[in-house]
Every structure is written in structure tokens, then in C-alpha cells.
Design an enzyme around this catalytic site. Structure first.
Site, mmCIF file in Angstrom:
data_model
loop_
_atom_site.group_PDB
_atom_site.id
_atom_site.type_symbol
_atom_site.label_atom_id
_atom_site.label_comp_id
_atom_site.label_asym_id
_atom_site.label_seq_id
_atom_site.Cartn_x
_atom_site.Cartn_y
_atom_site.Cartn_z
ATOM 1 N N ASN A 9 -25.643 -11.136 1.444
ATOM 2 C CA ASN A 9 -26.228 -9.956 0.943
ATOM 3 C C ASN A 9 -26.449 -10.473 -0.638
ATOM 4 O O ASN A 9 -25.605 -10.258 -1.521
ATOM 5 C CB ASN A 9 -25.480 -8.906 0.930
ATOM 6 C CG ASN A 9 -25.898 -7.442 0.555
ATOM 7 O OD1 ASN A 9 -27.198 -7.662 -0.016
ATOM 8 N ND2 ASN A 9 -25.302 -6.464 0.598
ATOM 9 N N ARG A 84 -29.208 -9.991 4.694
ATOM 10 C CA ARG A 84 -29.795 -8.518 4.580
ATOM 11 C C ARG A 84 -30.883 -8.427 3.836
ATOM 12 O O ARG A 84 -30.872 -8.897 2.235
ATOM 13 C CB ARG A 84 -28.526 -8.077 3.937
ATOM 14 C CG ARG A 84 -28.822 -6.353 3.501
ATOM 15 C CD ARG A 84 -27.915 -5.563 3.049
ATOM 16 N NE ARG A 84 -28.366 -4.181 2.985
ATOM 17 C CZ ARG A 84 -27.637 -3.505 2.040
ATOM 18 N NH1 ARG A 84 -26.634 -3.716 1.183
ATOM 19 N NH2 ARG A 84 -28.092 -2.119 1.942
ATOM 20 N N HIS A 173 -30.109 2.101 4.865
ATOM 21 C CA HIS A 173 -28.835 1.870 5.480
ATOM 22 C C HIS A 173 -29.032 1.958 7.096
ATOM 23 O O HIS A 173 -28.161 2.154 7.883
ATOM 24 C CB HIS A 173 -28.192 2.952 5.125
ATOM 25 C CG HIS A 173 -27.707 3.292 3.815
ATOM 26 N ND1 HIS A 173 -27.461 4.670 3.429
ATOM 27 C CD2 HIS A 173 -27.179 2.617 2.964
ATOM 28 C CE1 HIS A 173 -27.068 4.243 2.036
ATOM 29 N NE2 HIS A 173 -26.866 3.272 1.825
ATOM 30 N N GLY A 200 -21.198 6.610 1.019
ATOM 31 C CA GLY A 200 -20.500 5.671 0.075
ATOM 32 C C GLY A 200 -21.094 5.823 -1.486
ATOM 33 O O GLY A 200 -21.388 6.856 -1.934
ATOM 34 N N ARG A 231 -26.859 8.611 -8.047
ATOM 35 C CA ARG A 231 -28.347 9.114 -7.762
ATOM 36 C C ARG A 231 -28.527 10.430 -7.457
ATOM 37 O O ARG A 231 -27.560 10.853 -6.825
ATOM 38 C CB ARG A 231 -29.119 8.231 -6.512
ATOM 39 C CG ARG A 231 -29.239 6.621 -6.745
ATOM 40 C CD ARG A 231 -29.562 6.047 -5.604
ATOM 41 N NE ARG A 231 -28.662 4.974 -5.239
ATOM 42 C CZ ARG A 231 -28.527 4.331 -3.989
ATOM 43 N NH1 ARG A 231 -29.561 4.464 -3.334
ATOM 44 N NH2 ARG A 231 -27.690 3.558 -3.840
ATOM 45 N N GLU A 377 -21.505 -3.447 8.494
ATOM 46 C CA GLU A 377 -22.925 -3.954 8.462
ATOM 47 C C GLU A 377 -22.868 -5.400 8.626
ATOM 48 O O GLU A 377 -23.915 -5.851 9.251
ATOM 49 C CB GLU A 377 -23.314 -3.377 7.004
ATOM 50 C CG GLU A 377 -23.795 -1.931 7.198
ATOM 51 C CD GLU A 377 -24.044 -1.482 5.664
ATOM 52 O OE1 GLU A 377 -23.077 -1.670 4.869
ATOM 53 O OE2 GLU A 377 -24.970 -1.305 5.244
HETATM 54 P P1 AMP Z 1 -18.430 2.359 -0.353
HETATM 55 O O1 AMP Z 1 -20.137 2.221 -1.098
HETATM 56 O O2 AMP Z 1 -19.010 2.678 1.089
HETATM 57 O O3 AMP Z 1 -17.973 1.162 -0.689
HETATM 58 O O4 AMP Z 1 -17.920 3.662 -0.665
HETATM 59 C C1 AMP Z 1 -17.469 3.830 -2.393
HETATM 60 C C2 AMP Z 1 -17.102 5.469 -2.397
HETATM 61 O O5 AMP Z 1 -16.123 5.588 -1.478
HETATM 62 C C3 AMP Z 1 -16.672 5.765 -3.570
HETATM 63 O O6 AMP Z 1 -17.072 7.190 -4.264
HETATM 64 C C4 AMP Z 1 -15.086 5.696 -3.724
HETATM 65 O O7 AMP Z 1 -14.544 6.693 -4.292
HETATM 66 C C5 AMP Z 1 -15.080 6.482 -2.242
HETATM 67 N N1 AMP Z 1 -13.795 6.198 -1.417
HETATM 68 C C6 AMP Z 1 -13.115 5.222 -1.443
HETATM 69 N N2 AMP Z 1 -11.769 5.460 -0.653
HETATM 70 C C7 AMP Z 1 -11.780 6.825 -0.924
HETATM 71 C C8 AMP Z 1 -10.614 7.793 -0.545
HETATM 72 N N3 AMP Z 1 -9.404 7.365 -0.155
HETATM 73 N N4 AMP Z 1 -10.941 8.998 -0.732
HETATM 74 C C9 AMP Z 1 -12.156 9.551 -1.352
HETATM 75 N N5 AMP Z 1 -13.345 8.680 -1.712
HETATM 76 C C10 AMP Z 1 -12.686 7.472 -1.359
#
Ligand code: AMP
Length: 394
Positions: A9, A84, A173, A200, A231, A377
Site C-alpha cells: 500500500n 492497493r 474502502h 477508522g 474530514r 484488507e
Molecule cells: P483505523 O484508521 O482503522 O486504524 O482507526 C483509527 C481510529 O480508531 C482512531 O480514531 C482511534 O482512536 C480509534 N481507536 C483505536 N482503538 C480504540 C479504542 N480502544 N477505543 C476507541 N477508539 C479506538
């Protein structure tokens, strides 16, 4: 093909990689080469014993970083590379074996993803130069949503903008929505109707019926739809003209604010990180509490709207860093959908975190289920790469 697939990626200054073995129970080697071209590049990864390592790469660019990644694979040779690629336009409805023609077609869609496609192509060029003998496959974020019907993908804009300039909704996604909906089918033992919520840093929802995406929240770009880390998601389309006219803002500034200064960060004035916001809301920070509330409300509205695309609703699937780890967000979203007849199991919801897959509701006939399914992914890109190469070898 029994050899592992190297999944790449590639961003403008980083390369995320995973060496995915054919057998699911074998360990993956994963890592990230970052700050490429800055003079201060480095490679961070995890080896087959699960131990983390960091290597300085000096003034490495993409080719040098890929060579270093290959060296760090402990002698394992990939049998193919899966890339990707963010935007495949209307041309790519599934993965494609990379040749000069495919590269030219990806280049031609770069106007629709100016930050992503050129960076993805840098990775393709570097890997082709380095592993000329290996088959390379492009797996597109948009491809899974090419099954959207016109009523879901067309904007109510003059037809020529669609026909001559490709202005339509594409969705993103796709690998994640494809993976978790297929997994929900497998777990439930049906070809079902699922609402999938990838939450995420970027966030999107999709309505998937019998393995086909029928609607999704992101559009022409990954800015449309839900509130995300930085965003804005949906805003009034009149906002741009208003900011330009009343505040004298340039297009670049508006674009920057909507992409990098909005969402959870903009609303809270504090952070784009859900963990921090949940803790701050708990401690009484009003901006953080509001950000979480707007975030959840927009998810619920999107899921309700997308349910119109499904002949039957078998369940909602939560995934992504927030979807997989935040019982609070899942609980708030479910509470905003009382008419769906959902029955959250508070204990299962609390306990299904940190990579665990499971149902978080009390099962009953004719009641939509609630699932948490960690996304994969990289695994999906490796699977699609294997599948395509299997077909072309036949
Ligand atoms: P990603 O882009 O899928 O890696 O997701 C990132 C997001 O997941 C960020 O906003 C993190 O704060 C959130 N995140 C990761 N662990 C936790 C948790 N234990 N509780 C709440 N949000 C989380």
C-alpha cells in the site's frame, strides 16, 4: 500458488507492506517504510517471532525502501505482488493483472484521486523495476462498489458532467466492505443483506446484498458521507460558495479545511483520535462529547438511509479501529436505530474489542444481528491476487 503474496500500500512518502502466506495459520510479516525521500527514511516492522524492529534507511526513496523490505522478509520470496490502488474509475470492476495498459488506465483516473493514484503508481513502478519476474496485481478500493445501480451512483447534476467527466459516486474502502460482508455471510451461513460500517480514521458505510454492494456513503471522493477523523463528511454543497464569497477563502483552503481540519478534530477542537475524545467526554469536555454525538448520529442516519437499498436486513457489521474497539460508539449508534428492532447485548458489546470477532446482540428469529468483524484488507488483497492469478493460469 503456494508462495506468499506481498501486499503493498504505497503513499507518496510511505510504503505499508504485508507478506501474506497461503495458509491462514502462518504468521504474516508486516511493516511500514516511512519518510521516504526526506533523508530521514526508516523501516519499522514485525518479524516472524512477533518482535518489532526499526532500521534507518537514510535518503531512501521507493525503490530503495522496497529493496530493504525484501531483505527483511527473512529469505521468504513472494510469488506475486498485490497493490492497493485507490481509484479504478468505471473501468475496473475487479482486480487486474498489471501491464503497461493497466498502468496507463490507472494514470488516466488520477484526476479523480490526485493524492492517491500517483503515489500508488510510484509503488507499482518501483516493484516492477525490482521484481520484473513477479506477477503484479492491482486491487482497487472502488471496484467492489461498481455494482451500485445508477440510482445510487448518479448525482442529480447535468448528465454531461457524468458522461464527459466521470462525475458520479464511486465509493471507497471496497476491500474492507467486501471482506467483512463475506465474513458475515460465512459466519451466519447465508448470503445475506448487511449494513457494514467501516469506522477508522476514514469512515464509510455500505449496503451489501448477496455479496454485491448496492449503496455506500462515500462518493466521487472519500470526503462524502460520515464524519471522520479530520474530514467533514456531508456538508451543504452551498458551503463552498458561501465561504468563498463571505470569507474570501480560496478553493485550496476550503478543500484543506474540509479534509484536514474538520470531522472529530474540527468539532471537538481537541483531537481526531476517538480514544482521546471518549476519555475527554467522560471528564466533562463539552466539545469532545458533542463530536462523539454527531459522529454516532451521522452513522445511524447513514445506516438507516442505506437500509433502503436492501431487500432484507440481516444485520449490521462494525469494523475499523473505532468499529472494532469502541463499545460506546456501537451502543450509541444502536440506540439511535430503535425502529430496526435491534437487541444489543451490553456484556458482549463491552467484551468484543481488540481484534475479537463476535456477535454483540441477543439472537432471535427475524431480528437483525449485530456483528463486530475485524477487517483484513491485506488478507483480502492477497486473496484477490491469488484468485486472479489462478484464473489467468487456467
Ligand atoms: P483505523 O484508521 O482503522 O486504524 O482507526 C483509527 C481510529 O480508531 C482512531 O480514531 C482511534 O482512536 C480509534 N481507536 C483505536 N482503538 C480504540 C479504542 N480502544 N477505543 C476507541 N477508539 C479506538
Amino acid at each position: 500458488m503456494n508462495e506468499p503474496v506481498l501486499v503493498i500500500n504505497c503513499g507518496s512518502s510511505s510504503i505499508k507492506y504485508a507478506l501474506v502466506p497461503a495458509a491462514a495459520d502462518q504468521p504474516r510479516l508486516t511493516g511500514l517504510a516511512e519518510r521516504l525521500g526526506s533523508g530521514d527514511a526508516r523501516l519499522k516492522g514485525v518479524d516472524s517471532r512477533g518482535e518489532a524492529f526499526t532500521r534507518d534507511l537514510g535518503d531512501a526513496g521507493h525503490v530503495e525502501a522496497l529493496a530493504a523490505i525484501l531483505e527483511g522478509l527473512e529469505g521468504r520470496r513472494p510469488g506475486a505482488v498485490g497493490h492497493r490502488i485507490v481509484h479504478g474509475g468505471e473501468q475496473f470492476t475487479r482486480a487486474a493483472l498489471i501491464d503497461d495498459e493497466v498502468v496507463a488506465a490507472i494514470e488516466a483516473t488520477s484526476a479523480l484521486a490526485p493524492l492517491h493514484n500517483p503515489a500508488n503508481l510510484q509503488g507499482v513502478a518501483a516493484t516492477r523495476a525490482l521484481f520484473a519476474e513477479l506477477p503484479q496485481v492491482a486491487v482497487f478500493d472502488t471496484a467492489f462498489h461498481q455494482s451500485l445501480p445508477p440510482r445510487a451512483y448518479r448525482y442529480a447534476l447535468p448528465e454531461a458532467l457524468y458522461r464527459e467527466h466521470g462525475i458520479r459516486r464511486y465509493g471507497f474502502h471496497g476491500t474492507s466492505h467486501a471482506y467483512v460482508s463475506a465474513r458475515a455471510d460465512a459466519l451466519a451461513g447465508i448470503e445475506g443483506g448487511w449494513l457494514t460500517a467501516h469506522l477508522g480514521n476514514g469512515c464509510s458505510t455500505a449496503a451489501v446484498w448477496q455479496g454485491q454492494s448496492l449503496d455506500t456513503s462515500m462518493g466521487l471522493t472519500p470526503l462524502e458521507g460520515l464524519v471522520m477523523g479530520t474530514r467533514s463528511g456531508d456538508v451543504d454543497p452551498g458551503l463552498h460558495a458561501h465561504l468563498a464569497r463571505e470569507l474570501g477563502w480560496s478553493l485550496e483552503r476550503i478543500n484543506d479545511v474540509l479534509n484536514r481540519g474538520s470531522g472529530l478534530l474540527g468539532l471537538s477542537g481537541l483531537s481526531n483520535d476517538m480514544r482521546e475524545l471518549e476519555a475527554a467526554a467522560e471528564a466533562g469536555h463539552a466539545g469532545a462529547a458533542l463530536a462523539v454525538e454527531v459522529f454516532c448520529s451521522r452513522i445511524a442516519k447513514s445506516l438507516a438511509a442505506l437500509s433502503c437499498a436492501l431487500p432484507r436486513l440481516d444485520g449490521i457489521v462494525f469494523t475499523g479501529g473505532i468499529g472494532e474497539n469502541s463499545p460506546r460508539v456501537r451502543e450509541q449508534v444502536v440506540a439511535l436505530l430503535p425502529h430496526f428492532g435491534l437487541a444489543l447485548d451490553p456484556e458482549a458489546n463491552r467484551e468484543t474489542i481488540r481484534g475479537h470477532e463476535g456477535r454483540i446482540d441477543a439472537p432471535a428469529p427475524n431480528r437483525p444481528a449485530l456483528w463486530v468483524i475485524p477487517t483484513d484488507e491485506e488478507g483480502r488483497i492477497a486473496d484477490e491476487t491469488r484468485q486472479l492469478l489462478g484464473e489467468t493460469a487456467r
